[in-house]
Design an enzyme around this catalytic site. Structure first.
Site, mmCIF file in Angstrom:
data_model
loop_
_atom_site.group_PDB
_atom_site.id
_atom_site.type_symbol
_atom_site.label_atom_id
_atom_site.label_comp_id
_atom_site.label_asym_id
_atom_site.label_seq_id
_atom_site.Cartn_x
_atom_site.Cartn_y
_atom_site.Cartn_z
ATOM 1 N N ASP A 1 0.835 -1.205 0.000
ATOM 2 C CA ASP A 1 0.000 0.000 0.000
ATOM 3 C C ASP A 1 0.871 1.257 0.000
ATOM 4 O O ASP A 1 0.364 2.376 -0.096
ATOM 5 C CB ASP A 1 -1.019 -0.013 1.150
ATOM 6 C CG ASP A 1 -0.360 -0.066 2.514
ATOM 7 O OD1 ASP A 1 0.870 -0.232 2.599
ATOM 8 O OD2 ASP A 1 -1.095 0.052 3.521
ATOM 9 N N SER A 2 2.200 1.061 0.045
ATOM 10 C CA SER A 2 3.126 2.183 -0.164
ATOM 11 C C SER A 2 2.906 2.792 -1.548
ATOM 12 O O SER A 2 3.391 3.892 -1.828
ATOM 13 C CB SER A 2 4.579 1.712 -0.024
ATOM 14 O OG SER A 2 4.812 0.570 -0.829
ATOM 15 N N ASP B 1 -1.030 -6.132 -0.140
ATOM 16 C CA ASP B 1 -1.411 -5.510 1.129
ATOM 17 C C ASP B 1 -2.915 -5.293 1.210
ATOM 18 O O ASP B 1 -3.526 -4.787 0.263
ATOM 19 C CB ASP B 1 -0.760 -4.114 1.232
ATOM 20 C CG ASP B 1 0.491 -4.123 2.065
ATOM 21 O OD1 ASP B 1 0.664 -5.028 2.915
ATOM 22 O OD2 ASP B 1 1.316 -3.206 1.879
ATOM 23 N N LYS C 1 -1.134 -9.400 2.917
ATOM 24 C CA LYS C 1 -0.394 -8.948 4.096
ATOM 25 C C LYS C 1 -1.278 -7.971 4.849
ATOM 26 O O LYS C 1 -1.992 -7.184 4.233
ATOM 27 C CB LYS C 1 0.923 -8.272 3.702
ATOM 28 C CG LYS C 1 1.670 -7.674 4.888
ATOM 29 C CD LYS C 1 3.105 -7.337 4.553
ATOM 30 C CE LYS C 1 3.301 -6.014 3.860
ATOM 31 N NZ LYS C 1 2.819 -4.828 4.603
ATOM 32 N N GLU D 1 -1.311 -5.421 8.615
ATOM 33 C CA GLU D 1 -0.511 -4.888 9.722
ATOM 34 C C GLU D 1 -1.173 -5.180 11.061
ATOM 35 O O GLU D 1 -2.396 -5.157 11.183
ATOM 36 C CB GLU D 1 -0.357 -3.364 9.555
ATOM 37 C CG GLU D 1 0.436 -2.986 8.319
ATOM 38 C CD GLU D 1 0.657 -1.478 8.184
ATOM 39 O OE1 GLU D 1 0.375 -0.729 9.139
ATOM 40 O OE2 GLU D 1 1.107 -1.061 7.097
ATOM 41 N N GLU E 1 9.224 -4.167 10.593
ATOM 42 C CA GLU E 1 9.604 -2.855 10.044
ATOM 43 C C GLU E 1 10.075 -1.924 11.159
ATOM 44 O O GLU E 1 9.438 -1.819 12.214
ATOM 45 C CB GLU E 1 8.423 -2.216 9.300
ATOM 46 C CG GLU E 1 8.775 -0.820 8.786
ATOM 47 C CD GLU E 1 7.874 -0.272 7.694
ATOM 48 O OE1 GLU E 1 6.939 -0.965 7.257
ATOM 49 O OE2 GLU E 1 8.131 0.879 7.272
#
Ligand code: KIV
Length: 283
Positions: free
Chosen positions: A58-59, A97, A127, A129, A196
């Site tokens: 999602d970056s 993501d 993925k 978080e 991270e």
């Protein structure tokens, strides 16, 4: 050969061995796992021969769309980019993501959205978080056939809550939370875990503590694998975090190329004779 035909040729070749989540898990403590981000078919095609995992991160929101965080990224945007990446991937494991707001409400919400990602993009895994707080969701997804990569430590989707991009693991309290998060994600059935922005001592400890591979981004060489945002390592940005090594300076290369192009157009030296259709029999 045009990139169009290279891509269609790539997708017609079926004998390439596709990387699976089982392969990635089995690399724990063995050969380092090479991971990078990709948001487009063209970039995925270039990276695929060199990497084990391609993450449609999602970056994309900050890197391609100019947002100042990943919060505005939507599920539809992730699916759009992941569909593009799929067309460039042959052997790497493709992970997508789940963006902010697409999984936190309930395990059911996470499943509905993860299923959309797998069905509509052909991704191999998702993925998300979060550690202990996402334990039930990860378990729910894995039990229903959705492979999950975890992501703990610095969580870009949580910057509004944590007050910024802070390195973690400097206090005993933070280390305890990281241990609980890593244990929760592992027990819930994730196949790998991104660490991270985590200081080396705790990254090393967590890597030895859990039996799934850790993938570091600012997580030290102690991790079982590494990931970077591709545009960071290619030198597309003037400022990057300390953990980024620039393997190229594409920003400078692009700047020079575009300045040369502009000069050529203004000086009427582009296009030249060879770059022009003459209208004769030859072309
Ligand atoms: O969105 C992203 O690119 C990530 C990183 C781990 C690279 O989550």
């Amino acid at each position: 050969m045009s990139s169009q035909s290279t891509l269609s040729q790539a997708s017609s070749i079926t004998h390439t061995r596709k990387t699976t989540t089982t392969h990635i898990r089995s690399r724990k403590g063995a050969e380092p796992i090479v991971c990078l981000t990709a948001y487009t078919a063209n970039m995925a095609e270039i990276l695929d021969p060199h990497v084990d995992v391609l993450l449609v991160g999602d970056s994309v929101g900050t890197v391609l769309h100019g947002h100042d965080s990943t919060i505005p990224v939507t599920l539809d945007a992730m699916i759009f980019h992941a569909q593009s990446v799929r067309r460039g991937v042959r052997k790497a494991l493709m992970v997508v993501d789940l963006p902010f707001g697409s999984y936190e409400a309930s395990p059911q919400q996470a499943y509905a959205n993860a299923a959309r990602v797998l069905k509509e993009t052909g991704a191999d895994a998702v993925k998300l978080e979060g550690g202990a707080t996402q334990r039930e969701t990860i378990r729910f997804l894995v039990e229903r056939g959705v492979p999950v990569m975890g992501h703990i430590g610095l969580r870009p989707q949580a910057v509004r809550e944590t007050g910024g991009y802070r390195i973690v693991g400097k206090t005993e309290e933070e280390c305890d939370a990281l241990r609980a998060d890593a244990d929760a994600v592992t027990k819930a059935g994730a196949f790998a875990l991104v660490l991270e922005g985590v200081v080396e001592p705790i990254a090393r400890e967590l890597t030895g503590r859990i039996d799934i591979p850790t993938i570091g981004i600012g997580g030290s060489p102690a991790c079982d694998g590494q990931i970077l945002v591709t545009e960071d390592l290619l030198g597309m940005f003037e400022r990057t975090p300390k953990f980024v090594r620039r393997f190229a300076n594409l920003r400078e290369t692009i700047d020079t190329a575009i300045s040369d192009y502009a000069k050529a157009v203004r000086g009427r030296t582009f296009p030249d004779h060879d770059e022009t259709y003459g209208g004769g029999n030859g072309d």
